[in-house]
Design a protein around this motif. Structure first.
Motif, PDB file in Angstrom:
ATOM      1  N   SER A  46      43.902  65.155  28.785  1.00 42.23           N
ATOM      2  CA  SER A  46      44.049  63.714  28.570  1.00 42.23           C
ATOM      3  C   SER A  46      44.307  63.410  27.102  1.00 42.23           C
ATOM      4  CB  SER A  46      42.797  62.966  29.029  1.00 42.23           C
ATOM      5  OG  SER A  46      42.657  63.094  30.421  1.00 42.23           O
ATOM      6  N   ASP A 161      47.970  60.520  34.384  1.00 42.97           N
ATOM      7  CA  ASP A 161      46.715  61.227  34.155  1.00 42.97           C
ATOM      8  C   ASP A 161      45.887  61.262  35.432  1.00 42.97           C
ATOM      9  OD1 ASP A 161      44.471  62.449  33.199  1.00 42.97           O
ATOM     10  OD2 ASP A 161      44.255  61.173  31.433  1.00 42.97           O
ATOM     11  N   GLU A 162      45.886  62.390  36.107  1.00 40.92           N
ATOM     12  CA  GLU A 162      45.139  62.606  37.351  1.00 40.92           C
ATOM     13  C   GLU A 162      45.309  61.441  38.323  1.00 40.92           C
ATOM     14  OE1 GLU A 162      42.351  65.219  37.543  1.00 40.92           O
ATOM     15  OE2 GLU A 162      42.224  65.809  35.448  1.00 40.92           O
TER      16      GLU A 162
HETATM   17 MG    MG Z   1      41.171  64.019  31.500  1.00 36.66          MG
END
Ligand code: MG
Ligand code: ADP
Length: 338
Positions: A46, A161-162
């Protein structure tokens, strides 16, 4: 002379009060590529994405996007869109209002907004749900709204992000395919953060595997699986992970190496004819085959795949063999040889 890559991170480091975030991150991304940042929780995925987005500024290094040095540019000047794990939708706004929010802020004319929204909703399969509030949607639909909002921005670079980690397994599979198809159809460049190797390996052209703030390997899914750069990659990629054994335990090797072996290259042989003598530690039926976990003095994490459903009681003795050509070799520091 080859053209500069679309995105270039060079020598990026980020620390918080001297504590490591990421270190020595250098990465080139071609236009239209799907790049996955993969690694265990806390490895700096991240942070790398946020640095690229302009949500953090690096302590060292440079970032170029489309030939422009954006190292210190504001996020809003980087011409990219983002999709997060938490969908970050406005709960009091409808699907339509959420999707066009950014265009409204940028004072895009109403007719153009409507046209773009219709297209984004069609692409993400949300047509007909315009008036619903986020609370009236399933998790998968909410993530599609977040995707539609990213698409409608019309940026050529999208950072995720995910985005699927709040969805259940079945939905994850479906939306995974949607995202991949969208990326191809729109021809956009995607940088996608995930801790899930299946996601990374199935979606990405290029996988960047990280550990403790540093890149371990950059390569195609095939590279990472078949030519892991070190023992960390060997054990992280693949289910089951690659088994590792000290070469001193294996007849025919006199150097001090670590040998790696994948389950598909292990064969069960009649007693007394194997290179390793093991006992069954567990058996996992996978559908088309059974994964047998093996205990043996010489290797850790050894397993073998047998076709169909195989019942093998725990503790049963099994001799196994393998061919030298299927062994991966790592030096004492864990780096791949050859
Ligand atoms: Mg992360
Ligand atoms: P990942 O996304 O791979 O799980 P992160 O990039 O979020 O990992 O975090 C990498 C490291 O940086 C972790 O050790 C984390 O605690 C640290 N970190 C991230 N953001 C901050 C912050 N704002 N302040 C202090 N440390 C941070």
């Amino acid at each position: 002379m080859t053209a500069a890559p679309y995105v270039r991170l060079k020598g990026i480091a980020k620390r918080w009060n001297g504590q490591l975030g990421v270190e020595d991150i250098s990465l080139d991304i071609e236009e239209g590529a799907f790049v996955a940042l993969l690694g265990p929780s806390g490895c700096g995925k991240s942070t790398t994405l946020r640095l690229l987005a302009g949500l953090e500024l690096p302590d060292e290094g440079t970032i170029h996007i489309d030939g422009r040095d954006v190292t210190t540019s504001a996020a809003s000047d980087r011409n990219l869109s983002m999709v997060f794990q938490s969908y970050a939708l406005f709960p009091h706004l409808s699907v339509a209002e959420n999707v066009v929010f950014g265009l409204k802020v940028r004072r895009v004319p109403r007719a153009e907004r409507q046209e773009k929204m219709a297209r984004a909703l069609e692409i993400t399969g949300l047509t007909g749900l315009e008036a619903r509030k986020p609370a009236e949607l399933s998790g998968g639909q909410r993530q599609r709204v977040a995707l539609a909002r990213a698409i409608i921005a019309g940026q050529r670079l999208c950072l995720m992000d995910e985005p699927l980690s709040n969805l259940d397994a079945k939905l994850r599979n479906a939306v995974r395919k949607d995202i991949k198809k969208l990326q191809r159809d729109l021809g956009i460049t995607v940088v996608y953060v995930t801790h899930d190797q299946t996601e990374a390996m199935s979606m990405a052209d290029k996988v960047v595997l990280m550990k403790e703030g540093r890149i371990q390997q950059i390569g195609s899914p095939d590279d990472l699986y078949n030519r892991p750069a070190n023992t960390f990659v060997a054990e992280f990629i693949g289910a089951p992970p690659m088994a590792l054994m000290p070469s001193a335990q294996v007849a025919g090797f006199d150097e001090n190496l670590t040998l790696g072996l994948r389950a598909e290259h292990v064969r069960v042989v009649p007693r007394g004819q194997g290179r390793l003598s093991c006992t069954v530690s567990e058996a996992e039926f996978l559908g088309s085959e059974t994964l047998i976990g093996l205990d043996c003095a010489e290797a850790s994490g050894l397993s073998v795949l047998l076709p169909g459903l195989r019942v093998m009681p725990e503790g049963e003795h099994v001799d196994v063999t393998f061919d030298d050509e299927n062994l991966h070799r790592f030096d004492p520091s864990g780096q791949r040889i050859g």
